[in-house]
Design an enzyme around this catalytic site. Structure first.
Site, short mmCIF file in Angstrom:
data_model
loop_
_atom_site.label_atom_id
_atom_site.label_comp_id
_atom_site.label_asym_id
_atom_site.label_seq_id
_atom_site.Cartn_x
_atom_site.Cartn_y
_atom_site.Cartn_z
N GLY B 69 1.10 -1.24 0.03
CA GLY B 69 -0.62 -0.02 -0.15
C GLY B 69 1.22 1.13 0.00
O GLY B 69 0.45 2.33 -0.29
N THR B 70 1.96 0.92 1.01
CA THR B 70 2.86 2.60 0.84
C THR B 70 3.64 3.15 -0.59
O THR B 70 3.35 3.64 -0.91
CB THR B 70 3.94 2.09 1.98
OG1 THR B 70 3.53 1.84 3.11
CG2 THR B 70 5.08 3.35 1.47
N GLN B 177 -7.56 1.65 4.91
CA GLN B 177 -8.53 1.13 5.92
C GLN B 177 -9.89 0.70 5.63
O GLN B 177 -10.74 0.33 6.45
CB GLN B 177 -8.49 1.89 6.68
CG GLN B 177 -7.15 2.91 7.45
CD GLN B 177 -6.97 1.23 8.52
OE1 GLN B 177 -7.30 0.61 9.06
NE2 GLN B 177 -5.50 1.26 9.03
N SER B 194 -4.36 -1.36 0.34
CA SER B 194 -3.53 -2.46 0.88
C SER B 194 -4.06 -4.10 1.30
O SER B 194 -4.48 -3.69 2.10
CB SER B 194 -3.02 -1.90 2.39
OG SER B 194 -1.48 -2.97 2.54
N ALA B 195 -3.48 -4.96 1.01
CA ALA B 195 -4.54 -6.54 0.96
C ALA B 195 -4.20 -6.59 2.58
O ALA B 195 -5.19 -7.01 2.64
CB ALA B 195 -3.86 -7.30 -0.19
N HIS B 196 -2.79 -6.87 3.47
CA HIS B 196 -2.86 -7.15 4.37
C HIS B 196 -3.66 -6.63 5.59
O HIS B 196 -3.65 -6.94 6.58
CB HIS B 196 -1.45 -6.84 4.98
CG HIS B 196 -0.74 -6.22 4.94
ND1 HIS B 196 -0.94 -5.38 6.73
CD2 HIS B 196 -0.39 -5.15 4.54
CE1 HIS B 196 0.02 -4.53 7.08
NE2 HIS B 196 -0.37 -3.60 5.22
N CYS B 320 3.40 4.62 12.12
CA CYS B 320 4.24 4.23 11.99
C CYS B 320 5.40 5.42 12.68
O CYS B 320 6.89 5.72 11.88
CB CYS B 320 4.06 4.61 10.86
SG CYS B 320 3.65 3.72 9.47
#
Lengths: 459, 459
Positions: B69-70, B177, B194-196, B320
């Site tokens: 995702g980043t 999110q 982001s998949a995770h 983060c």
């Protein structure tokens, strides 16, 4: 079915599969967190880093995991250049680097940096003295692959590293093709590699930056992986990458002997089985599993289709430009024939009987393609005119060379053939044909469309 | 053990695990190759792209897979800014974006671009009219998250998108999110995810660029993923990401009701169970599984350790920046208490009994931390001096606030306390404490070391 394209991507090693599955349950949490799941993820990550560092021959804190080999190369080159910006902006690469290196060099040049491409010999090998000669007071970074991805030629990394060290310039080694076989020798400064090339999973690259090397990560700040690789760590894949690297290393010595024997068989037999073939790449200093040859009067893509129909998965030309019509930059830099190019790269464990069947099938496949394209079967001298013009404008490789071969016998010894062509490959392949055939390549002249390539019949 | 930090990373969904294992055998080859193994890999990749695009609500050719995702955020912002360079170099972000967005904005600013941060209200919500007011003729790109990662507040994406559309400026939505819960509404131009975060594997992000949006990928050329994401595709993980997105979507409606009930329970009970707590984030327009609160006189990290010992994995402050001592930029932008911050983010399927046990355990955990830190238990007015000075220089959050609370009863109503402190969190937490306690925050003055924070007792 036989998969002979391990240099593109190796089938997943059983150990990688096992490690990946085993770590899915423990590796999904954020390793930066201090709670139980985070600590478990961190332990897996730390252990993988130690295992990978041991295999590379570096300290664990010198090694970061990236999301691919390409990202490792891009981040390594950008970070090393930025870290030495005060010294200068000169970058040295070989002409036969992987496209990820050359594309990073292009970006550097577009941004005002200077790039020197070091030429290679006909075997695809870079000369350490040429590298030494390319060094300048403003050289920020030098790049050299450990072995070439298209022809398998091993590069003199240790010698080049020595020259770099003497000049105080860091050397980045793209070890994508060789890391599964063993550590890279010599005093290099940075190293990039890719797990799926050694049988690890996709999604993992390695970037090693030796202590003391000036390095300034480029792009937005991100605190993961020492700030050198942005984004959430892919821990199950990292664990699988490290475990499979150890596993393939344990098998490497035995497999190297096996695969070298098999590729030696291909190297020796192909020129006897198939007429008008040039085997390319260094015959001795080469990767165990790679052998590359080019077939005159053959269109590489059509030949790949024929071989695929026979159950063989091989590759042609440069791995990253296969969708374009440009000939491979590697073959071009070597000055060898690019048409009808086939790279056989055997995975560890490749079966001897598959290789033998490949040698059985290849002559028929090449002949079929040549027949389709109307390639000449033999020479029949019936010369009359002193100079013949062949118009191959608008025709793609290998047609211009086929047309040349058809008419060369029509001119007397000493007479010339002018081939009019606008296909980029002709510039490489017509001189290569002349060399193979013992004819004289006179040169290239501008023409209305494309160029005229002049060939003198000498035999 | 209860894992309540799904907003950092969700446990792998069973469908993701299954799809990953199933595609390991077919997804390792290079999808750019034309042979059998390459064609199979390409088919898996194409099917995953179609499934993901359907879930996002876009065309398959608008969606590329990135390595995280980043990376999707970084590549999306850089590419959109470069694509509209002629228009100008002004970037608008909210003050509560994920650090990946803010770090990309920093790089843009360091490179000579202009950045406007749009403020949020006390609930963490950005105002569409503030976004509209920030638009300038040279605005190249606007960024807004679909929902906040720390407090769960949903952002008015559709309204902001409308304003952007009217002004002809693209909007990039960080949907990390929320994408598991449903598509992002409104006429956005770019989207990152982001998949995770939804229970997919690590190593996969999504970048969507709508047709017609000017986009110029930055960095070295790479032909994979439409040139928008360099490096070999991680197909097994991509397949797992797409399959799990469909799977969580199928469960989303039911899970949203369940988790909303559970987080509502936490929202309602925590202030009754634990004294001196502020629940933060929008009470209604919020993600179903996220609830965040801050506890006065508590050190967040110590509280997390207490909760971890009790078997609860939760997070504190910004995801983060947890390793730094700076208070979360999100809580700071909201102007709420940052000390003793706890984010509970329930994964889909979180058990009701775990939530109830969390509520049982929390008061004791908070009390234990407060006791360790010597926090005040109750007020005992014994005032004498009109002005008291507390020297908390060199003391870290939450000590300065604890010291303040200890002495506020020592001054008469109308009297002041000067707290000397050099901890960055004090600047945020002392005013927040005043608001919670109904005392007057007079202001901050420079001091020999750090600042003096002046508080007047009004009750």
């Amino acid at each position: 079915m036989a998969y002979f394209d391990a240099a593109s991507s190796a089938p997943l090693h059983p150990v990688a599969r096992q490690a990946l599955s085993a770590s899915l349950d423990e590796g999904w949490a954020d390793p930066a967190r201090l709670y139980r799941e985070g600590r478990r993820a961190r332990m897996l990550l730390d252990a993988a880093r130690e295992a990978a560092a041991e295999a590379v021959g570096c300290r664990p804190d010198e090694l970061t995991f990236t999301s691919s080999g390409t990202r490792a190369v891009h981040a390594g080159i950008a970070g090393a250049l930025a870290g030495r910006r005060r010294v200068g902006r000169h970058l040295i690469v070989s002409a036969v680097e992987h496209s990820s290196v050359l594309h990073a060099a292009e970006v550097h040049e577009a941004d005002g940096g200077a790039v020197t491409q070091v030429a290679v010999d006909r075997a695809g090998r870079a000369d350490p003295s040429a590298y030494a000669a390319a060094l300048r007071p403003d050289t920020a970074l030098v790049c050299l692959q450990s072995a070439n991805h298209e022809v398998g030629t091993e590069q003199p990394v240790a010698e080049v590293a020595e020259g770099c060290r003497a000049a105080g310039v860091p050397l980045l080694v793209d070890a994508a093709q060789s890391l599964g076989w063993g550590p890279v020798e010599g005093e290099w400064s940075l190293l990039a590699a890719s797990a799926h090339k050694w049988g690890g999973p996709s999604g993992v690259g390695l970037l090693v930056v030796r202590k003391g090397v000036r390095f300034a990560p480029e792009g937005p700040v991100d605190e993961r992986e020492s700030g050198r690789s942005a984004g959430f760590e892919n821990i199950p894949a990292i664990v699988a990458a490290a475990a499979s690297l150890r596993a393939v290393r344990a098998e490497a010595a035995e497999q190297a002997v096996r695969l070298r024997e098999l590729t030696e068989r291909i190297r020796a037999r192909v020129p006897r089985l198939v007429p008008d073939v040039e085997v390319v790449g260094d015959p001795v200093r080469r990767l165990p599993g790679v052998v590359t040859f080019s077939c005159l009067y053959v269109d590489g893509e059509t030949l790949l289709h024929e071989l695929d129909r026979e159950g063989f998965s091989v590759s042609s030309g440069s791995s990253c430009t296969s969708s374009t019509l440009m000939p491979s930059h590697v073959l071009k830099a070597m000055g060898v024939l690019s048409e009808g190019n086939v790279r056989v790269s055997l995975p560890m464990g490749a079966a001897e009987e598959d290789v033998d069947r490949f040698l059985d099938v290849l002559p028929g496949a090449v002949a079929a393609v040549r027949e389709k394209l109307g390639a000449p079967v033999s020479f029949e001298a019936a010369g009359e005119a002193d100079a013949v013009v062949v118009d191959a404008v608008g025709r793609r490789c290998p047609i211009p060379v086929i047309e040349l071969a058809k008419v060369i016998g029509d001119v007397p010894v000493g007479g010339t053939v002018r081939v009019l062509a606008d296909d980029e490959a002709a510039r490489l392949d017509i001189p290569a044909w002349c060399q193979m055939r013992g004819q004289e390549y006179v040169g290239e002249e501008p023409a209305d469309r494309g160029s005229a390539y002049v060939v003198r019949r000498v035999s």
